[in-house]
Design an enzyme around this catalytic site. Structure first.
Site, PDB file in Angstrom:
ATOM      1  N   LYS A 167      48.603  69.572   3.195  1.00 36.95           N
ATOM      2  CA  LYS A 167      48.516  69.639   4.661  1.00 36.95           C
ATOM      3  C   LYS A 167      49.572  68.721   5.276  1.00 36.95           C
ATOM      4  O   LYS A 167      49.629  67.529   4.970  1.00 36.95           O
ATOM      5  CB  LYS A 167      47.116  69.210   5.096  1.00 36.95           C
ATOM      6  CG  LYS A 167      46.753  69.481   6.542  1.00 36.95           C
ATOM      7  CD  LYS A 167      45.280  69.121   6.750  1.00 36.95           C
ATOM      8  CE  LYS A 167      44.774  69.520   8.116  1.00 36.95           C
ATOM      9  NZ  LYS A 167      43.333  69.184   8.284  1.00 36.95           N
TER      10      LYS A 167
ATOM     11  N   GLU B 223      38.554  74.306   2.996  1.00 34.96           N
ATOM     12  CA  GLU B 223      39.287  73.042   3.025  1.00 34.96           C
ATOM     13  C   GLU B 223      38.463  71.944   2.362  1.00 34.96           C
ATOM     14  O   GLU B 223      37.265  71.786   2.646  1.00 34.96           O
ATOM     15  CB  GLU B 223      39.581  72.659   4.479  1.00 34.96           C
ATOM     16  CG  GLU B 223      40.267  71.308   4.661  1.00 34.96           C
ATOM     17  CD  GLU B 223      40.531  70.974   6.127  1.00 34.96           C
ATOM     18  OE1 GLU B 223      41.345  70.059   6.375  1.00 34.96           O
ATOM     19  OE2 GLU B 223      39.937  71.619   7.014  1.00 34.96           O
TER      20      GLU B 223
ATOM     21  N   CYS C   1      43.484  74.381   8.146  1.00 42.31           N
ATOM     22  CA  CYS C   1      42.838  73.978   9.397  1.00 42.31           C
ATOM     23  C   CYS C   1      43.807  74.040  10.581  1.00 42.31           C
ATOM     24  O   CYS C   1      44.401  75.066  10.837  1.00 42.31           O
ATOM     25  CB  CYS C   1      42.201  72.599   9.229  1.00 42.31           C
ATOM     26  SG  CYS C   1      40.793  72.314  10.334  1.00 42.31           S
TER      27      CYS C   1
END
Length: 325
Positions: free
Chosen positions: A129, A42, A163
């Site tokens: 995200k 990430e 994540c």
């Protein structure tokens, strides 16, 4: 069989060209070992701002925090853009499928993004995200349903959850519904508990899970940034502040490589895609085990834009005749 490699390494903070140079060496190393898929953590390009506070507290702002964000924004990349073109060329040169974590800038809003590239050097697309975690929400925008891709490639169906999106059951279900087989999980979570989530997802989704996390020492971060490393003793440059834990897990729940909590490095495994069918004999989360007569999920894939311009086309008056008179 598909050979896959996770890169567990730190960003070169505030220096995107050097970060890409570092990525180039790591991709070449993975390819020289026969890897067909390379997955980065990430925010590898641009950096995951662990411990950065940007001068933010409730009702409080300051100039130092604003300037820290200015530097962070400068390290982010446009998608598409020259850095994306460079990454595409690296994928082509090394004949690998590439999943790269990056901080994307769209105007002055930043997004935590996963970029996908084919082994022919084509930029396939991106995933933004959808839900930043905690203080991330102050520095990153929110993705929408228009960037939840799963790419059908010769090495398998490729997708990503970033994540703590991996903790969102409905997001995972959207990826399962698109048939994800190579489930990439770029993350900043290096905890032991994270390993349990990765194991669960591999078994739940009947897919290979490739979780990539940065390994960083205190010296890897800018010296003058306003940091808060509450979980670590940061008196020394060699103190570990992001401990990695990158791991590859099969659909049958077998750990194929990792986790590595000790150093930067490459985590590589050979994936037997036949394990996907073997796993789904007993449990297919969006197939024979789904009960669609009771449960269903609707995913809105339309892009959400803050400003939409609707213009009425007006035909110009033809005054040629009047000019002739």
């Amino acid at each position: 069989m598909v050979r896959a490699t996770i890169v567990q390494a730190s960003t070169v903070y505030n220096d995107t060209p050097k970060t890409i140079e570092k990525a180039e060496k790591l991709i070449a190393e993975a390819a020289s070992n026969g890897s067909e898929l390379v997955v980065f953590p990430e925010g590898f390009i641009g950096g995951y701002p662990r411990g950065f506070r940007f001068g933010i507290a409730v009702g409080v702002h300051n100039e130092e925090g604003r300037d820290e964000f200015r530097k962070y924004h400068a390290s982010a990349i446009h998608v598409p853009g020259p850095e994306v073109d460079k990454l595409a060329e690296l994928a082509r040169k090394n004949n690998v499928y590439l999943v790269m974590g990056a901080i994307e800038k769209d105007g002055y809003t930043l997004y935590c993004t996963a970029l996908f590239f084919s082994s022919e050097g084509r930029f396939l697309g991106k995933h933004r995200k959808v839900m930043p975690t905690s203080l991330e929400r102050c520095i990153w925008g929110f993705g929408d349903g228009s960037t939840i891709p799963v790419y059908d490639t010769p090495i398998g169906k490729l997708g990503a959850a970033i994540c703590w999106e991996n903790r969102m059951p409905l997001y995972r279900t959207a990826l399962y519904g698109k048939g994800v087989e190579l489930y990439c999980a770029p993350t900043a979570d290096g905890t032991k508990e994270w390993q349990s989530s990765m194991m669960h997802i591999a078994i739940e989704g009947g897919c290979f899970v490739l979780s990539a996390c940065q390994f960083c020492l205190r010296k890897d971060f800018p010296k003058d940034a306003d940091h808060l490393f509450t979980d670590y003793d940061v008196q020394h440059d060699e103190t570990i502040v992001s401990q990695g834990g990158s791991v590859i897990i099969s659909p049958l729940g077998k750990v194929l490589a990792g986790p590595n909590f000790e150093s930067e490095g490459l985590i590589t495994a050979d994936l037997d895609l036949g394990d996907i069918a073997r796993a789904k004999l007993y449990f297919d989360v969006v197939g024979h085990y789904s009960k669609p007569d009771i449960f269903n999920l609707t995913v809105n894939e339309h892009p959400k834009k803050p400003v939409t311009f609707v213009s009425k086309a007006v035909k110009a008056e033809d005054d040629s005749e009047s000019r002739e008179k």
